[in-house]
Design a protein around this motif. Structure first.
Motif, PDB file in Angstrom:
ATOM      1  N   ASN A  93       0.843  -1.082   0.051  1.00 19.07           N
ATOM      2  CA  ASN A  93       0.104   0.086   0.038  1.00 19.07           C
ATOM      3  C   ASN A  93       0.905   1.050  -0.172  1.00 19.07           C
ATOM      4  O   ASN A  93       0.498   2.418   0.119  1.00 19.07           O
ATOM      5  CB  ASN A  93      -0.915  -0.122   1.163  1.00 19.07           C
ATOM      6  N   THR A 102      -7.428   6.436  -9.932  1.00 22.04           N
ATOM      7  CA  THR A 102      -8.388   5.511  -9.428  1.00 22.04           C
ATOM      8  C   THR A 102      -7.538   4.321  -8.572  1.00 22.04           C
ATOM      9  O   THR A 102      -8.380   3.525  -7.911  1.00 22.04           O
ATOM     10  CB  THR A 102      -9.059   4.750 -10.675  1.00 22.04           C
ATOM     11  N   ASP A 103      -6.454   4.603  -8.421  1.00 23.32           N
ATOM     12  CA  ASP A 103      -5.369   3.370  -7.817  1.00 23.32           C
ATOM     13  C   ASP A 103      -5.895   3.724  -6.197  1.00 23.32           C
ATOM     14  O   ASP A 103      -6.302   4.501  -5.723  1.00 23.32           O
ATOM     15  CB  ASP A 103      -3.846   3.874  -8.188  1.00 23.32           C
ATOM     16  N   SER A 104      -6.176   2.427  -5.791  1.00 27.07           N
ATOM     17  CA  SER A 104      -6.804   2.209  -4.482  1.00 27.07           C
ATOM     18  C   SER A 104      -5.771   2.876  -3.461  1.00 27.07           C
ATOM     19  O   SER A 104      -5.957   3.159  -2.294  1.00 27.07           O
ATOM     20  CB  SER A 104      -6.995   0.751  -4.153  1.00 27.07           C
ATOM     21  N   ARG A 107      -6.762   6.127  -2.215  1.00 29.64           N
ATOM     22  CA  ARG A 107      -8.029   6.505  -1.343  1.00 29.64           C
ATOM     23  C   ARG A 107      -7.779   7.403  -0.174  1.00 29.64           C
ATOM     24  O   ARG A 107      -6.915   7.023   0.615  1.00 29.64           O
ATOM     25  CB  ARG A 107      -8.469   4.965  -0.890  1.00 29.64           C
ATOM     26  N   GLN A 110      -8.009   5.633   3.360  1.00 34.25           N
ATOM     27  CA  GLN A 110      -7.103   4.881   3.459  1.00 34.25           C
ATOM     28  C   GLN A 110      -5.702   5.517   4.158  1.00 34.25           C
ATOM     29  O   GLN A 110      -5.235   5.064   4.883  1.00 34.25           O
ATOM     30  CB  GLN A 110      -6.879   4.231   2.252  1.00 34.25           C
TER      31      GLN A 110
END
Length: 196
Positions: A93, A102-104, A107, A110
């Motif tokens: 991460n 749009t890559d998590s 977020r 997060q």
């Protein structure tokens, strides 16, 4: 070659975290046994004989053919505070420059959580989820209107993947259709929806 994994029930007398599978040739004949535990090591052994039952093969293995094919790396110091994740899992991460919006890893909830801002992270998570619900409801309403008019409605299509049927088992899967790496190289993310 085909590999089958036989599940071990969580509440069974079997060794916890056990992995067991049989590798078969194109004709379905068992050739190797793969066994071990997912948190320690996995070994492979040649099948020396089997009962001929294709559905439920009982195999005998040649113990002299034992070959260790995987060993777990030791966990990093302090991993018990990080869900016993491996170094690889912990670093998955980590932020990376130049990725799609749009890559998590981008977020905002997060990031807040990883920085220990739990209340802010929970608020942001609810905000993102509500935004997604609004978009889904809008699409459902558009589809309903189109159907009433007798028009075709184009369902949402992922940007970098296409839904296809897996040739080996018939399941619907998402297959990469190209374009991401070119967009990353050019830093052109115009195809990406605004999801955060």
């Amino acid at each position: 070659m085909r590999f089958e994994v036989y599940p071990v029930l969580y509440f069974s007398r079997e060794q916890p975290r056990k992995v067991y599978g049989i590798v078969r040739d194109a004709a379905g004949v068992p050739k190797y046994v793969v066994q071990g535990t997912w948190d320690k090591s996995i070994d492979m052994l040649k099948v020396s004989s089997w009962n001929g039952n294709m559905e439920k093969p009982k195999v005998e293995v040649d113990d002299t053919s034992l070959r260790r094919i995987w060993t777990a790396n030791p966990l990093p110091k302090g991993s018990e505070k990080m869900h016993n994740f491996t170094k690889f899992s912990i670093e998955l991460n980590e932020p990376e420059d130049g990725v799609a919006p749009t890559d998590s890893r981008l977020r905002p909830d997060q990031r807040l959580m990883e920085n220990g801002k739990w209340d802010d992270a929970n608020r942001k998570k609810l905000e993102i989820e509500e935004k997604q619900r609004v978009v889904r409801k809008r699409r459902e309403a558009e589809k309903e209107v189109a159907m009433k008019r007798g028009e075709n409605y184009e369902e949402y299509q992922p940007t970098w993947f296409v839904r296809v049927q897996d040739e080996s088992n018939g399941a619907l899967i998402h297959k990469y259709k190209g374009g991401y790496w070119e967009a990353k190289e050019q830093q052109n993310w115009s195809k990406c929806p605004h999801i955060f």
